[in-house]
Motif scaffolding. Structure first.
Motif: not given
Length: 651
Positions: A216-221, A276-282
């Motif tokens: 259920g965690r959102s992706p971080d990378y 690298v860090e994932y900053l989120g969708a859109h």
């Protein structure tokens, strides 16, 4: 619709105290719904709905893939020899099992907007039917299920190249267990959200906690994974390039550069990757622009300033960025800009590989390279990333009322708009007509786009109080005068002749003006500003070029002693005029630029004992001796040439 069916099944299973007949009727209904549900799942595993967004250059197309609520975007390439292209804005139902089965939904779905809410549904009525209601005006259109297989007009998926088809299938088919654990230390989420020529980017969470806590965690990378290719020699080049890319990326130290968190890029490792860090969708500017249509002016300015800083940081490490696509620029928390995905980060003066290998190495961005680099096998020089900045600016301005996307360079050169001027001197095919450095670009961008004003010559004040223009009068400034005066006015050289393109460009010095033309410009400028403008005398010109010690033996040239192409434009080295101020090494202490080379400049004085008027400074066609401070040239008043311009004094 899936949720509605499942909910109905569960609701019916909770009913109690029913007769045997009622229970049998419910069981029959459940079986029908489960059968429909099974068919829907089976359908979604076998087919995908594809929307053709647009076509680019050289057979490229942008498609949208619908297998849920949110569409995904993918760039594909049409196969060589394709005679009939899929309809732009058309929709197609693609079989993932049989490459020859395609249901073209055009013209049923002709030219209708493709939106994120577009869904593909089922309705059970007189057999199985597909429903495309969101695409049709005035009601529902039904297409028989059997037609999917038997439709005679079905177009072959061979319209897509083999590589594009492989990327498409990889985007659509879910990951298996082995692929989820492909990268040590990360668990991948779903299929790749971006598929490049040789790398795929997956969303992932770090495996630092128990698997239960990760659910259920959102992706971080965002994990960039290099693919293995069938060609062993090519694969070796790709692996070596991927390792070099990571090393180059790590050298860049700037707050706007998204850092690499972990990596294993050794050519001999089993699965090269970097995370690298994932900053989120859109968050990519590409997605933000698609959502908003037009980007705010303030954001465009900030992006260009930060892009220039990133390019400058690359130069500090002897690197050059060959493309800056919008998808590589992210808007993070608090509207902070980040740059990522430096697939085209290349070492300066290092030759590019041949064309075929270059296409693989640079992840589909080769079409955004400067023209002189697109075929490979040439050394990378700084004007290449000036072109990349121009491509970026053109993309940022898409959607504006005067979008530059479909306008010619000739139109940009003479529009009078300072943004068009910046674009022209970034995107012009001749690298000698571009800005010479990032600092040079930044100076003109700041002067013309952040502080817009009428095109009046910028001046510097000398120690003796003389106020003289920093640069020779430019095409943009002289063209503004011609537009204001209109009838009977001599336009800049080549303004209306495409065959004279080498003299086009708003920030090139104006050429082809006589002494009378230059004097008329000064009279008009005086009237417009309320201050007196005129041509300089030789003494004034020398003072600006060399200070009080203008003709000393130790400093024979405006910049001092010695010659070289780093000081000035002369000896036909750059094949014509260059953007004013191109040579920072040749800038004189007083702040004036181009006092030697580029174009001859009119002075008001006559040559001694002759009616001829004086030219100073030399030009792009001159030998080095013409650039010496003591050099002069005498011409008649009506003289015009494509290497002669002027500078002005303001009282």
């Amino acid at each position: 619709m899936l949720c509605d069916i499942i909910d109905a099944i569960f609701q019916s299973s909770r009913l109690g105290d029913l007769s045997e007949a009622e229970m049998k009727a419910i069981q029959k209904t459940q079986c029908e719904k489960l059968d429909t549900l099974y068919q829907m799942f089976q359908f979604l595993s076998d087919y995908a709905l594809i929307g053709i967004d647009e076509y680019g250059d050289q057979g490229a197309a942008v498609i949208r893939i619908f297998r849920g609520i949110q569409p995904q975007t993918l760039e594909v390439t049409l196969a060589d020899g394709t005679e009939q292209r899929p309809y732009e804005a058309g929709l197609y139902l693609l079989s993932l099992k049989d490459r020859e089965q395609v249901l073209p939904l055009w013209p049923l779905c002709c030219r209708r907007p493709v939106t994120p809410n577009t869904l593909l549904g089922w309705r059970k009525r007189e057999g199985e039917h597909l429903i495309y209601a969101p695409f049709i005006e005035g009601g529902t259109v039904k297409v028989s299920w059997e037609e999917i297989v038997r439709i005679p007009e079905a177009q072959s998926l061979a319209l897509l190249s083999d590589e594009s088809w492989r990327m498409l299938v990889k985007r659509l088919v879910p990951l298996d267990k082995r692929e989820k654990d492909l990268v040590p230390g990360y668990e991948l989420h779903g299929g790749p959200f971006y598929i490049g020529a040789v790398t795929d980017i997956y969303l992932a969470v770090a495996q630092t906690e128990s698997r239960a806590s990760q659910e259920g965690r959102s992706p971080d990378y965002a994990v960039h994974i290099l693919r293995d290719l069938d060609d062993e020699i090519l694969n070796e080049h790709i692996r070596r390039r991927f390792a070099e890319l990571a090393e180059n990326w790590l050298k860049l130290s700037h707050e706007c550069i998204l850092p690499i968190r972990t990596r294993n890029c050794a050519p001999q490792c089993e699965q090269p990757y970097l995370a690298v860090e994932y900053l989120g969708a859109h968050t990519s500017l590409q997605q933000i622009q698609q959502d908003r249509g037009v980007l705010p002016h303030k954001l465009i300015v900030e992006v260009m300033q930060r892009a220039a800083e990133v390019c400058r940081e690359a130069h500090r490490n002897q690197l050059c960025i060959l493309s800056l696509p919008l998808r590589h620029i992210l808007l993070g928390r608090d509207d902070t800009l980040f740059f990522t995905g430096f697939d085209t980060l290349w070492r300066e003066d290092t030759p590019l590989p041949a064309h075929d290998l270059l296409c693989q190495l640079c992840n589909n961005d080769r079409g955004q390279f400067a023209p002189e680099l697109q075929n490979g096998e040439v050394a990378v020089e700084i004007p290449a990333d000036i072109y990349a900045l121009g491509i970026l600016l053109r993309q940022l301005l898409a959607g504006q009322s005067k979008s530059p996307l479909h306008r010619s360079l000739h139109d940009l050169a003479w529009s009078g708009d300072p943004w068009d001027g910046i674009l022209f001197h970034c995107l012009v095919h001749d690298p000698n007509m571009r800005f010479r450095s990032i600092d040079h670009f930044d100076e003109f961008f700041t002067q013309n786009c952040l502080q817009p004003h009428d095109p009046i010559p910028e001046t510097v004040v000398l120690d003796n109080g003389l106020c003289i223009s920093k640069y020779p009068v430019m095409n943009r400034e002289y063209h503004f005068f011609c537009q204001q005066e209109k009838a009977g006015r001599c336009m800049p050289f080549g303004a209306h002749h495409k065959e004279q393109e080498r003299f086009h460009g708003p920030f090139l010095p104006v050429v082809g003006v006589s002494l009378v033309d230059a004097s008329d410009y000064c009279a008009w400028l005086s009237q417009k500003t309320g201050r007196r403008w005129r041509l300089p005398s030789e003494r004034e010109w020398l003072t600006a070029a060399g200070g009080n010690n203008a003709i000393s033996l130790e400093e024979r040239y405006p910049w001092g002693s010695g010659t070289g192409q780093q000081y000035a434009n002369y000896d036909y080295y750059y094949s014509g005029p260059t953007v004013v101020g191109s040579f920072s090494a040749g800038r004189v202490p007083a702040g004036c630029c181009d006092m030697g080379g580029n174009v001859w400049e009119w002075c008001i004085d006559r040559l001694p004992d002759t009616p001829r008027r004086m030219l100073k400074g030399g030009s792009y066609r001159s030998v080095a001796a013409d650039l010496q401070l003591a050099a002069r040239r005498g011409v008649v008043v009506a003289y015009r040439a494509n290497d002669t311009g002027f500078r002005v004094v303001c009282e």
